[in-house]
Write an enzyme that holds these catalytic residues in place. Structure first.
Site, mmCIF file in Angstrom:
data_model
loop_
_atom_site.group_PDB
_atom_site.id
_atom_site.type_symbol
_atom_site.label_atom_id
_atom_site.label_comp_id
_atom_site.label_asym_id
_atom_site.label_seq_id
_atom_site.Cartn_x
_atom_site.Cartn_y
_atom_site.Cartn_z
ATOM 1 N N ALA A 137 0.836 -1.066 -0.334
ATOM 2 C CA ALA A 137 0.025 -0.015 0.094
ATOM 3 C C ALA A 137 0.631 1.227 0.056
ATOM 4 O O ALA A 137 0.652 2.156 -0.569
ATOM 5 C CB ALA A 137 -0.951 0.045 1.255
ATOM 6 N N TYR A 138 2.035 1.267 0.841
ATOM 7 C CA TYR A 138 2.862 2.525 0.958
ATOM 8 C C TYR A 138 3.336 2.684 -0.469
ATOM 9 O O TYR A 138 3.451 3.979 -1.027
ATOM 10 C CB TYR A 138 3.832 2.210 1.829
ATOM 11 C CG TYR A 138 4.983 3.175 1.959
ATOM 12 C CD1 TYR A 138 4.568 4.707 2.574
ATOM 13 C CD2 TYR A 138 6.239 3.205 1.624
ATOM 14 C CE1 TYR A 138 5.459 5.524 2.657
ATOM 15 C CE2 TYR A 138 7.139 4.096 1.765
ATOM 16 C CZ TYR A 138 6.668 5.263 2.258
ATOM 17 O OH TYR A 138 7.567 6.582 2.191
#
Length: 244
Positions: free
Chosen positions: A152-153
Site C-alpha cells: 500500500a505504501y
C-alpha cells in the site's frame, strides 16, 4: 536568483528527512518555512537549530491534505517573505502489512496524506513558485525493491511519481523544475519503528555501501535539486546507496 535569496517551504519538517532537509537548505542560505502538522514543539526545535546556526526559519502548521489550510499557509509565506522559490514535500506516513491483511482505514490514511497531500501541495507550488523555482516530491526505492508488506505504501508513492513527472511537463515554459527523490532504507523513526535489530542489520547489509542511509544523505540530494540542478527536471532520483 541566488540560492541564498530563496524562500523554501518544507512540509513534514519537524522530524526525520524533512527536518534534515530544512536544516540543509538553511545552511545554503535559504529562508526556510518549517511546516508541521501536529508536533509544534519539534517544529520549533528545528527552527531553533536553524536560527542558532545563523539561518532564518519560521514554523507554520497545516494539514497537507486540507487545501484550505495549505492555501492559508502559502499565503502566509508570501505575506512574510514576498514569494516562494522551493517547495519540498517531505510529509508522509507509512503503515506496513501484506495487502491481504492491511486495514483499509490505514490504506485510506496513507492515500490521504501521501497522495492527496502531495497533490494539494504540488498544485499550490505549481501556481505560486517563482521563475527559477523547484518542486521536490518524495517517492521510495521500494518501487524497485518490491518488498513484501510495503504494497500500500508503494502504491501511494507510485501515484506521487506519476503526478510529479507529468507536472514537470505541464509547467513547460515556467523555468520551474519538478523532480522526485526516492530514498532507500533510511534510519528515521518512520523506518526503524517496530523492526527487530536483526532485520535492520540485514537491510543495512544489502546496499554495496553496507549501511542504512541517514536523513542527511537524503537532504544532500534535495539540496542539489533545490539549488544548482537546473538541468535536472522530470526525473526520479534514487538515493539508496546502490541497493537497487
Amino acid at each position: 536568483m541566488s540560492i541564498k535569496n530563496r524562500i523554501a517551504v518544507v512540509t513534514g519538517a519537524s522530524g526525520g528527512i524533512g527536518r534534515a532537509t530544512a536544516e540543509r537548505l538553511a545552511r545554503d542560505g535559504m529562508t526556510v518555512i518549517v511546516h508541521y502538522s501536529g508536533n509544534k514543539s519539534r517544529a520549533e526545535e528545528t527552527v531553533a537549530t536553524i536560527t542558532e546556526a545563523g539561518g532564518t526559519a519560521t514554523a507554520l502548521q497545516g494539514d497537507v491534505a486540507d487545501e484550505n489550510e495549505m492555501v492559508t499557509l502559502f499565503a502566509r509565506v508570501v505575506e512574510l517573505y514576498g514569494g516562494i522559490d522551493v517547495v519540498v514535500n517531505a510529509a508522509g506516513i507509512m503503515t506496513l502489512a501484506p495487502l491481504v491483511d492491511l486495514d483499509l482505514a490505514d490504506f485510506d490514511a496513507m492515500m490521504r496524506t501521501n497522495v492527496r497531500g502531495t497533490f494539494v501541495v504540488s498544485q499550490l507550488a505549481a501556481r505560486q513558485l517563482r521563475t527559477g523555482g523547484a518542486l521536490i516530491n518524495f517517492s521510495t526505492s521500494v518501487e524497485r525493491l518490491q518488498q513484501p508488506t510495503y504494497t500500500a505504501y508503494a502504491a501511494t508513492k507510485g501515484a506521487v511519481e506519476a503526478m510529479t513527472l507529468i507536472l514537470a511537463r505541464e509547467l513547460r515554459g515556467r523555468d520551474v523544475t519538478v523532480n522526485v527523490v526516492a530514498p532507500g532504507p533510511t534510519a528515521t523513526p518512520l523506518f526503524l519503528d517496530g523492526k527487530p535489530q536483526q532485520v535492520i542489520d540485514h537491510i543495512a547489509s544489502l546496499a554495496p555501501l553496507e549501511r542504512l542511509g541517514t536523513p542527511e544523505d537524503i537532504a544532500e540530494s534535495v539540496a542539489f535539486l533545490a539549488g544548482p540542478a537546473r538541468w535536472v527536471n522530470g526525473q526520479v532520483l534514487y538515493v539508496n546507496g546502490g541497493i537497487a
